[in-house]
Design a protein around this motif. Structure first.
Motif, PDB file in Angstrom:
ATOM      1  N   GLU A 137     -36.698  50.787 -67.803  1.00  0.00           N
ATOM      2  CA  GLU A 137     -38.154  50.935 -67.888  1.00  0.00           C
ATOM      3  C   GLU A 137     -38.797  49.647 -68.362  1.00  0.00           C
ATOM      4  N   GLU A 138     -38.171  48.995 -69.315  1.00  0.00           N
ATOM      5  CA  GLU A 138     -38.708  47.748 -69.848  1.00  0.00           C
ATOM      6  C   GLU A 138     -38.701  46.635 -68.793  1.00  0.00           C
ATOM      7  N   SER A 139     -37.725  46.646 -67.907  1.00  0.00           N
ATOM      8  CA  SER A 139     -37.650  45.604 -66.878  1.00  0.00           C
ATOM      9  C   SER A 139     -38.627  45.842 -65.735  1.00  0.00           C
ATOM     10  N   GLY A 140     -39.187  47.048 -65.655  1.00  0.00           N
ATOM     11  CA  GLY A 140     -40.175  47.341 -64.614  1.00  0.00           C
ATOM     12  C   GLY A 140     -39.557  47.322 -63.232  1.00  0.00           C
ATOM     13  N   ASP A 141     -40.241  46.662 -62.311  1.00  0.00           N
ATOM     14  CA  ASP A 141     -39.770  46.592 -60.929  1.00  0.00           C
ATOM     15  C   ASP A 141     -38.750  45.476 -60.699  1.00  0.00           C
ATOM     16  N   SER A 142     -38.527  44.658 -61.688  1.00  0.00           N
ATOM     17  CA  SER A 142     -37.590  43.551 -61.550  1.00  0.00           C
ATOM     18  C   SER A 142     -36.153  44.067 -61.573  1.00  0.00           C
ATOM     19  N   PRO A 143     -35.285  43.517 -60.718  1.00  0.00           N
ATOM     20  CA  PRO A 143     -33.881  43.917 -60.775  1.00  0.00           C
ATOM     21  C   PRO A 143     -33.168  43.323 -61.999  1.00  0.00           C
TER      22      PRO A 143
END
Length: 157
Positions: free
Chosen positions: A81-87
């Motif tokens: 969740e903290e990384s968002g859309d980033s892999p």
């Protein structure tokens, strides 16, 4: 994925790809799919009836094993969740959570090895001939074992 020891005695897991997230997400399902929740019950078959294993020990072990898996799953989910859309992303395995991580990885590894009948002498070259689901499980099992080794070396006393 990179696994880096921290100065505080933990590990920083640096996730680099979506595949890394998928492997991490599989820890709890691998443990549960292999029947890890029944491990305390299976162990009770080894105890005599007078030991009260089923009444006293099984519920506590089930809670303990479930707690390990829940903590690992929640840590991974929060990092995603903290990384968002980033892999890419990262999270820490703190020293105080090392035994829980080790236990969850152990549950997953043992469940996979039992389900797929992996032997102690099997290596990556043999895995190339496995059907895709077994090959994937073997690779995850090897990863879990490697992460356990790093935990033993850098986190657990």
């Amino acid at each position: 994925m990179k696994v880096v020891p921290t100065l505080e005695g933990g590990l920083r897991i640096e996730v680099e790809t979506a595949t890394d997230w998928l492997v991490l997400e599989q820890i709890a399902p691998d443990a549960l799919e292999g029947g890890a929740e029944n491990l305390p019950t299976r162990l009770s078959a080894l105890m005599d009836e007078e030991s009260e294993w089923d009444e006293m020990v099984v519920p506590e072990l089930q809670d303990f094993f479930t707690g390990q898996l829940r903590m690992v799953r929640d840590t991974i989910h929060a990092a995603q969740e903290e990384s968002g859309d980033s892999p890419e992303g990262q999270f820490l395995i703190m020293r105080e959570h090392g035994t829980q991580w080790y236990g969850a990885l152990n549950q997953a590894r043992i469940a996979l090895e039992t389900h797929y009948s992996f032997g102690p002498g099997q290596d990556v070259t043999e895995a190339e001939s496995f059907p895709p689901p077994k090959r994937s499980a073997f690779i995850r099992s090897q990863f879990y074992c490697a992460l356990q080794s790093v935990l033993l070396e850098h986190v657990l006393d």
